[in-house]
Each structure stands twice: as C-alpha cells, then as structure tokens.
Write a protein that holds these residues in place. Sequence first.
Motif, PDB file in Angstrom:
ATOM      1  N   LYS A  90       0.846  -1.201   0.094  1.00 45.30           N
ATOM      2  CA  LYS A  90      -0.079  -0.151   0.002  1.00 45.30           C
ATOM      3  C   LYS A  90       0.862   1.227  -0.147  1.00 45.30           C
ATOM      4  N   ILE A  91       0.692   2.199  -0.850  1.00 44.78           N
ATOM      5  CA  ILE A  91       1.239   3.478  -1.009  1.00 44.78           C
ATOM      6  C   ILE A  91       0.276   4.613  -0.762  1.00 44.78           C
ATOM      7  N   GLY A  92       0.936   5.655  -0.135  1.00 48.32           N
ATOM      8  CA  GLY A  92      -0.003   6.854   0.193  1.00 48.32           C
ATOM      9  C   GLY A  92       0.725   7.990   0.775  1.00 48.32           C
ATOM     10  N   GLY A  93       0.186   8.900   1.261  1.00 50.35           N
ATOM     11  CA  GLY A  93       0.938  10.066   1.566  1.00 50.35           C
ATOM     12  C   GLY A  93       1.481  10.951   0.583  1.00 50.35           C
ATOM     13  N   ASN A  94       2.741  11.537   0.936  1.00 49.43           N
ATOM     14  CA  ASN A  94       3.424  12.268  -0.029  1.00 49.43           C
ATOM     15  C   ASN A  94       4.144  11.497  -1.071  1.00 49.43           C
ATOM     16  N   VAL A  95       3.912  10.179  -1.175  1.00 51.20           N
ATOM     17  CA  VAL A  95       4.671   9.400  -2.062  1.00 51.20           C
ATOM     18  C   VAL A  95       3.619   9.691  -3.525  1.00 51.20           C
ATOM     19  N   ILE A  96       2.387   9.609  -3.387  1.00 52.68           N
ATOM     20  CA  ILE A  96       1.777   9.751  -4.616  1.00 52.68           C
ATOM     21  C   ILE A  96       1.847  11.535  -5.009  1.00 52.68           C
ATOM     22  N   ASP A  97       1.963  12.193  -4.316  1.00 50.05           N
ATOM     23  CA  ASP A  97       2.082  13.530  -4.590  1.00 50.05           C
ATOM     24  C   ASP A  97       3.277  13.901  -5.239  1.00 50.05           C
ATOM     25  N   ASP A  98       4.488  13.217  -5.218  1.00 52.56           N
ATOM     26  CA  ASP A  98       5.779  13.636  -5.547  1.00 52.56           C
ATOM     27  C   ASP A  98       5.994  12.671  -6.893  1.00 52.56           C
ATOM     28  N   LYS A 132       7.356   7.773  -9.435  1.00 55.99           N
ATOM     29  CA  LYS A 132       7.877   6.784 -10.395  1.00 55.99           C
ATOM     30  C   LYS A 132       8.913   5.928  -9.960  1.00 55.99           C
ATOM     31  N   HIS A 133       9.807   6.384  -9.071  1.00 53.30           N
ATOM     32  CA  HIS A 133      11.014   5.378  -8.301  1.00 53.30           C
ATOM     33  C   HIS A 133      10.286   4.227  -7.672  1.00 53.30           C
ATOM     34  N   VAL A 134       9.217   4.624  -6.825  1.00 56.12           N
ATOM     35  CA  VAL A 134       8.551   3.394  -6.006  1.00 56.12           C
ATOM     36  C   VAL A 134       7.970   2.432  -7.160  1.00 56.12           C
ATOM     37  N   LEU A 135       7.190   3.077  -8.091  1.00 57.45           N
ATOM     38  CA  LEU A 135       6.578   2.193  -9.026  1.00 57.45           C
ATOM     39  C   LEU A 135       7.670   1.100  -9.807  1.00 57.45           C
ATOM     40  N   GLN A 136       8.754   1.720 -10.228  1.00 59.41           N
ATOM     41  CA  GLN A 136       9.849   1.040 -10.981  1.00 59.41           C
ATOM     42  C   GLN A 136      10.244  -0.108  -9.864  1.00 59.41           C
ATOM     43  N   GLU A 137      10.448   0.104  -8.606  1.00 62.35           N
ATOM     44  CA  GLU A 137      10.850  -0.737  -7.770  1.00 62.35           C
ATOM     45  C   GLU A 137       9.886  -1.973  -7.651  1.00 62.35           C
ATOM     46  N   PHE A 138       8.603  -1.502  -7.432  1.00 58.12           N
ATOM     47  CA  PHE A 138       7.395  -2.526  -7.313  1.00 58.12           C
ATOM     48  C   PHE A 138       7.356  -3.375  -8.674  1.00 58.12           C
ATOM     49  N   SER A 139       7.633  -2.905  -9.738  1.00 53.51           N
ATOM     50  CA  SER A 139       7.301  -3.580 -11.078  1.00 53.51           C
ATOM     51  C   SER A 139       8.548  -4.420 -11.017  1.00 53.51           C
ATOM     52  N   GLU A 140       9.669  -4.427 -10.237  1.00 51.86           N
ATOM     53  CA  GLU A 140      10.696  -5.550 -10.162  1.00 51.86           C
ATOM     54  C   GLU A 140      10.763  -6.741  -9.366  1.00 51.86           C
ATOM     55  N   LEU A 141       9.683  -6.663  -8.371  1.00 48.88           N
ATOM     56  CA  LEU A 141       9.307  -7.461  -7.662  1.00 48.88           C
ATOM     57  C   LEU A 141       8.981  -8.929  -8.206  1.00 48.88           C
ATOM     58  N   ASN A 142       9.873  -9.741  -8.026  1.00 43.33           N
ATOM     59  CA  ASN A 142       9.617 -11.190  -8.928  1.00 43.33           C
ATOM     60  C   ASN A 142       8.406 -11.871  -8.595  1.00 43.33           C
ATOM     61  N   SER A 143       7.747 -11.868  -7.160  1.00 43.32           N
ATOM     62  CA  SER A 143       6.858 -12.809  -6.987  1.00 43.32           C
ATOM     63  C   SER A 143       5.395 -11.901  -7.352  1.00 43.32           C
ATOM     64  N   VAL A 159      -1.396   2.910 -13.109  1.00 48.36           N
ATOM     65  CA  VAL A 159      -1.378   2.023 -14.176  1.00 48.36           C
ATOM     66  C   VAL A 159      -0.453   2.063 -15.300  1.00 48.36           C
ATOM     67  N   ALA A 160      -0.633   3.439 -15.926  1.00 44.23           N
ATOM     68  CA  ALA A 160       0.327   3.910 -16.999  1.00 44.23           C
ATOM     69  C   ALA A 160       1.626   3.827 -16.647  1.00 44.23           C
ATOM     70  N   LEU A 161       2.110   4.241 -15.687  1.00 43.58           N
ATOM     71  CA  LEU A 161       3.395   4.137 -15.252  1.00 43.58           C
ATOM     72  C   LEU A 161       4.128   2.713 -15.128  1.00 43.58           C
ATOM     73  N   LEU A 162       3.465   1.903 -14.556  1.00 44.01           N
ATOM     74  CA  LEU A 162       3.704   0.330 -14.387  1.00 44.01           C
ATOM     75  C   LEU A 162       3.783  -0.170 -15.817  1.00 44.01           C
ATOM     76  N   CYS A 204       5.303  -3.671 -16.102  1.00 38.04           N
ATOM     77  CA  CYS A 204       4.265  -4.567 -15.320  1.00 38.04           C
ATOM     78  C   CYS A 204       2.945  -4.384 -15.882  1.00 38.04           C
ATOM     79  N   ASP A 205       2.524  -5.547 -16.008  1.00 41.07           N
ATOM     80  CA  ASP A 205       1.091  -5.674 -16.690  1.00 41.07           C
ATOM     81  C   ASP A 205      -0.181  -5.404 -15.665  1.00 41.07           C
ATOM     82  N   ALA A 206      -0.208  -4.276 -15.254  1.00 38.90           N
ATOM     83  CA  ALA A 206      -1.248  -3.593 -14.198  1.00 38.90           C
ATOM     84  C   ALA A 206      -2.681  -3.623 -14.720  1.00 38.90           C
ATOM     85  N   LEU A 207      -3.499  -3.632 -13.751  1.00 36.50           N
ATOM     86  CA  LEU A 207      -5.065  -3.879 -14.118  1.00 36.50           C
ATOM     87  C   LEU A 207      -5.722  -2.860 -12.969  1.00 36.50           C
TER      88      LEU A 207
END
Length: 257
Positions: free
Chosen positions: A9-17, A22-33, A86-89, A94-97
Amino acid sequence: MKTKLTVIKIGGNVIDDAETLKHVLQEFSELNSPKILIHGGGKIASELSLKLGIQPKMIEGRRITDAETLKVVTMAYGGLVNKNIVALLQAFGCDALGLTGADANVIPAQKRANKEIDYGYVGDFETDSINIERLSFFIEGGLTPVFCALTHDKNGSLLNTNADTLAAGIATALSKKYDVKLIYCFEKPGVLLDAEDDKTLIRELGYLHYQQLKDDGIIHTGMIPKLENAFAARRHGIDVGIKHALDLNKSAGTILL
C-alpha cells in the motif's frame, strides 16, 4: 507450499511527488513474486475538494464522505491517481490492471452504520466477502491488480473505503491461498516516536506498545487507522512492515510483532 504474494500500500506524499512515485513504481515492478498494489490519494482528493469549494472533513484520519465528496474521491482515486499509476507500471513492463472493489464484484461492502458519527458514503467490508477466486484469476493470469480506495454496495453506489483497511483486508483474504507479505509505504522511514525526527524510528512494535503510544498522543491522526489495520493483518499470521517508499526493496522500517 503456498505461492508468495506481496501486497503493498502506498500513500501520503509518495503519490504527490512525481519522481518519488516513479521510483517506487519501478521498484514495485521489479518484484519477482506476484503482487498487488493498493493506493490512497487523500491529499489529491482534499486539494480537488477545496478547488471545488468543498471543505474536507476528517475524523482520526478517516474522511467524512457526503454525496459531493464521493464524486470528488471517485474522480481522484478511481480516475486520476489509479490510471496514472497503471500507465506508469505499464511503462516499466508490469502488466497492471486498475480496479475498484466494484470491478468484477471483487469487494462488496456496506455503508457504515454509526450512531455517533455520520460518515456518509463510507464503506466497510467483511474479509470473507472478498472474491479471492476472481483476484487469483487475475494474478495467475499474469496481471497485477492496482486497487484504489473504492468499494461498492451492490446497489449501484460506490463507497469510499480507507486504503489501509483495504490493504489489510485483501492481504488477509488472500492469505488463505498465498504466503502473503504486507508492506505499508509512505514518506516516513517507519513508525516514529517523534514524527518530526526520522532518527526516532521504532524498529519493532508490538500491539501493547502501540496502545501506550496512542494513549500518550505520540501516535495520532492518520497513523491510527494504518496501525490498527496493520495489526489486524498481523494477527492472521501475515508478516507486516511499515517503511519509507524508497526503501521498498530494502530491509528497513518498522516490523510489527
């Protein structure tokens, strides 16, 4: 052996910046599981509300949602924030829905009944009502669900649902089928004794300690629903961490005992 699943779950200033997101979503997309992302967007919704002349109302970090505010959070959560994520992922491979709880009837809820406070169009749900088979269908089909903080009442109305609650509920429901890890990410390094001093990080936090900190006013406002939900998931045997979003793939933050 159960398949590993990471719920973040992401929230707070993360979404505003934009750069942080972008950095967080890139790291999220790299999770293997297999993984699921749940996001808030409260600050964006509040800013939009003010621009439309609607004064946001909050009680212990929970938004009072009248009919006009429901329109605002639907636009902010389900539209602007969700689809940008979703577009960034997709850009990161990362095939996001993008989903609300109404999509595929994954998370039906009930309008909150409270005799003391009228929360308006705020939804509460039972963990057992989450359609884990439909969610599993998405996950095992190679899709990454991205949930905004909206559910529905099965009578045609969307309901504003706390994103921290949603994350804990989804993690708990899917723990029946997967080996789930739940991570709450925001702009602080974890749970702090002093919200203004990052060096006061609490590395391990038990429920009794949390209650004492809450009673003393050290933990307050938006951290209360976050930790209440985090401990609810922990009681179901789910590993739960709270950390800075930039530390997503690092061993850091607060671990719940």
